[in-house]
Design a protein around this motif. Structure first.
Motif, mmCIF file in Angstrom:
data_model
loop_
_atom_site.group_PDB
_atom_site.id
_atom_site.type_symbol
_atom_site.label_atom_id
_atom_site.label_comp_id
_atom_site.label_asym_id
_atom_site.label_seq_id
_atom_site.Cartn_x
_atom_site.Cartn_y
_atom_site.Cartn_z
ATOM 1 N N VAL A 125 51.128 39.095 139.545
ATOM 2 C CA VAL A 125 51.028 40.233 140.380
ATOM 3 C C VAL A 125 50.168 39.891 141.627
ATOM 4 C CG1 VAL A 125 49.816 41.763 140.617
ATOM 5 C CG2 VAL A 125 50.935 41.843 138.410
ATOM 6 N N VAL A 126 50.774 39.919 142.813
ATOM 7 C CA VAL A 126 50.172 39.480 144.051
ATOM 8 C C VAL A 126 49.542 40.291 144.425
ATOM 9 C CG1 VAL A 126 50.339 38.910 146.423
ATOM 10 C CG2 VAL A 126 52.075 37.468 144.544
ATOM 11 N N ALA A 127 48.406 40.226 145.034
ATOM 12 C CA ALA A 127 47.221 41.609 145.833
ATOM 13 C C ALA A 127 47.051 40.381 147.239
ATOM 14 C CB ALA A 127 46.377 41.389 145.029
ATOM 15 N N PRO A 128 47.461 41.623 148.299
ATOM 16 C CA PRO A 128 46.586 40.575 149.723
ATOM 17 C C PRO A 128 46.012 41.110 150.408
ATOM 18 C CG PRO A 128 48.992 41.971 149.588
ATOM 19 C CD PRO A 128 48.722 42.447 148.902
ATOM 20 N N CYS A 129 44.986 42.420 149.473
ATOM 21 C CA CYS A 129 43.972 43.073 149.749
ATOM 22 C C CYS A 129 43.082 42.357 149.006
ATOM 23 C CB CYS A 129 43.573 44.850 149.489
ATOM 24 S SG CYS A 129 41.886 45.523 149.486
ATOM 25 N N SER A 130 41.964 41.857 149.531
ATOM 26 C CA SER A 130 40.393 41.500 148.868
ATOM 27 C C SER A 130 40.281 41.498 147.718
ATOM 28 C CB SER A 130 39.850 40.507 150.097
ATOM 29 O OG SER A 130 40.148 39.899 151.037
#
Lengths: 334, 201
Positions: free
Chosen positions: A77-82
């Protein structure tokens, strides 16, 4: 193509639209295939965690459960928001550390016909995937318009390198990943000492003075290092430093004009993509002047109509001179 | 004008040992993961690393000493958890691996429950945010900001207008919320989660 499940998070669709646009634009060139988690919900930011434990972790875990369901090919799973990244990673980690939490969360998920086995998904931040899966060589090979001469302050903020449960980053406080990526784009990267310091988070909403001080510190430092532009990996950091820069200026009587853009926007420029497709012009502090240094014309941010001044109103205090103003004066005196 | 004499309240009695253990255990048990709060050696690395310590009533170290001493009311009334910016500097530097940031979340929740906070701005902000997420499944920045500012900083609204206008004209803020498809499923999950929470507290 490297395939991942994408958890965009709420701000990517609104306040951080430029991040989403530029991410979509650069995905093709670097061979990043993203499939959005269907019907994902908000991660609760830092707010839900302060209200109650089990509901907060159940809220986060619904996303993990949906991702696991959709995950036939064992993708990360990739999350761009920290903040989203940290919440997802933290929920997964704490449920492994404390199995009673996992039991409680799964009791709640079961009511909605879902379940999640902690540890069954890898949760990664976008920058991590770009550096360690796609690789700097691939990124470098796509650069057609190097950012030569652009002085960039690499600003990561807190929640990407910390607490780093899976030990993915080179360091908690001075990680090199963003620097390396920007250097691969040809930019001149300053050694930014506050690269993982806090932007104030939600304090702009509840205790603005605390936030303004943190925002000021970051921009002063970037300016002292003669950065043309700051780049961030987090919607919250971009929002605080960009949209609240004017508020902070008003509060301190300063006149900072430091543009803050997402690192994906700079990648897009270096790849030769159209700045309009990369979300330039959506920033409140214009990046136009900085980007003109690499010969790129970005759209002017739509200015809000200034209120007509009444002759009777008191004069506004003059803003403090900037470094550039002072340099001009010195030049003129020569 | 006469100055009213300070009320001569009797000093609060020294808490009993049993109460000390209750508070430390309660905070620890209500924290996600294994809090390791009882491992705190009072070194002060947390407070020294904190970017917003200057605005806090008590540094995290002091707050943990208060918790261990059973000073329930003082600990829950402290503004410290509300000033914490969740930057995790203290967490990664803590030599005892105490989950400091998560302990702060726990203290916020306990303070809300006990209605022990001086300024309602931060608790209200969290609650409004949570209300919107529970209603729509997504955060709703425009609704959150307007509701929050109207209630707590109405006088700041005019000065916030350029920023809000800037965000709206760039379509960086939506005036209408978006609802997820599975909102009923989410509501059911959260309802069950609250029931589970109530049983185990």
């Amino acid at each position: 193509m490297s395939k991942y499940l994408l958890y965009p998070g709420c701000s990517m669709e609104t306040s951080a639209r430029a991040y989403y646009d530029s991410l979509k634009a650069i995905s093709g060139p670097v061979g990043l295939e993203l499939e959005e988690i269907e019907d994902w919900n908000c991660c609760g930011a830092t707010e839900y965690l302060g209200i109650s434990l089990t509901p907060a972790y159940a809220l986060i875990s619904r996303n993990l459960a949906l991702a696991a369901q959709q995950n036939h090919g064992k993708r990360a799973v990739v999350a761009p928001c920290s903040a989203c990244y940290l919440n997802l990673a933290k929920a997964d980690y704490y449920m492994r550390e404390q199995p009673t939490l996992a039991t409680h969360v799964n009791q709640a998920l079961a009511a909605g016909g879902l379940s999640y086995t902690p540890g069954s998904l890898a949760i990664r931040h976008l920058l991590d995937v770009l550096i360690y899966d796609i690789g700097l060589d691939t990124i470098k090979s796509k650069v057609v318009r190097p950012l030569t001469g652009l002085r960039v302050a690499p600003y990561l903020g807190c929640m990407v390198p910390r607490p780093d449960y899976e030990k993915r980053w080179s360091d908690h406080e001075h990680p090199v990943e963003l620097d390396l990526l920007l250097k691969a784009l040809g930019a001149e990267v300053i050694d930014f000492p506050l690269k993982t310091h806090c932007c104030g988070g939600h304090m702009t909403q509840i205790g603005p003075e605390t936030a303004f001080e943190l925002i000021r510190g970051l921009i002063v430092s970037a300016e002292a290092h003669e950065a043309d532009i700051m780049t961030t990996v987090c919607p919250m950091c971009q929002m605080n430093l960009d949209a609240y820069q004017g508020e902070a200026n008003r509060y301190f009587g300063s006149a900072f004009k430091m543009p803050i853009v997402f690192f994906t926007q700079l990648m897009g420029v270096a790849f030769g993509l159209d700045p309009k497709d990369l979300g330039f012009g959506l920033e409140l502090t214009s990046a136009r002047k900085a980007m003109s240094r690499v010969g790129v014309e970005t759209p002017e941010p739509q200015a809000s109509a200034p209120r007509p001044r009444k002759d009777s109103s008191l004069p506004m205090p003059k803003p403090l001179p900037t470094k550039a103003d002072l340099a001009e004066k010195v030049e003129a005196a020569k | 004008m006469e100055i009213a004499p300070e009320s001569q309240a009797p000093p609060s009695p020294i808490p009993k040992l049993i109460e000390d253990l209750t508070l430390l255990d309660e905070v620890s048990n209500r924290t996600a993961g294994v809090s390791r709060l009882e491992m705190c050696i009072q070194c002060g690395t947390c407070g020294g690393s904190c970017p917003s310590a200057a605005d806090m009533d008590h540094t995290p170290r002091m707050l943990f000493a208060m918790i261990r001493a059973g000073m329930r009311k003082d600990a829950l009334m402290s503004n410290t958890p509300w000033i914490c910016v969740s930057c995790y500097h203290c967490v990664v530097r803590c030599p005892q691996n105490v989950h400091i940031a998560d302990v702060m979340y726990t203290l916020k929740g306990m303070a809300i429950e006990a209605k022990l906070y001086r300024d309602s701005t931060a608790p209200d902000f969290s609650q409004t945010f949570v209300d919107m997420v529970e209603e729509y499944g997504r955060s709703f920045e425009f609704g959150l900001a307007t509701r929050h500012y109207l209630k707590h900083f109405p006088l700041r609204l005019p000065s916030m207008a350029p920023m809000g206008f800037g965000m709206l004209t760039r379509q960086r803020m939506s005036m209408t919320p978006r609802r997820i498809k599975g909102i009923d499923q989410l509501k059911t999950i959260l309802k069950k989660a609250k029931e589970v929470e109530a049983v185990h507290e």
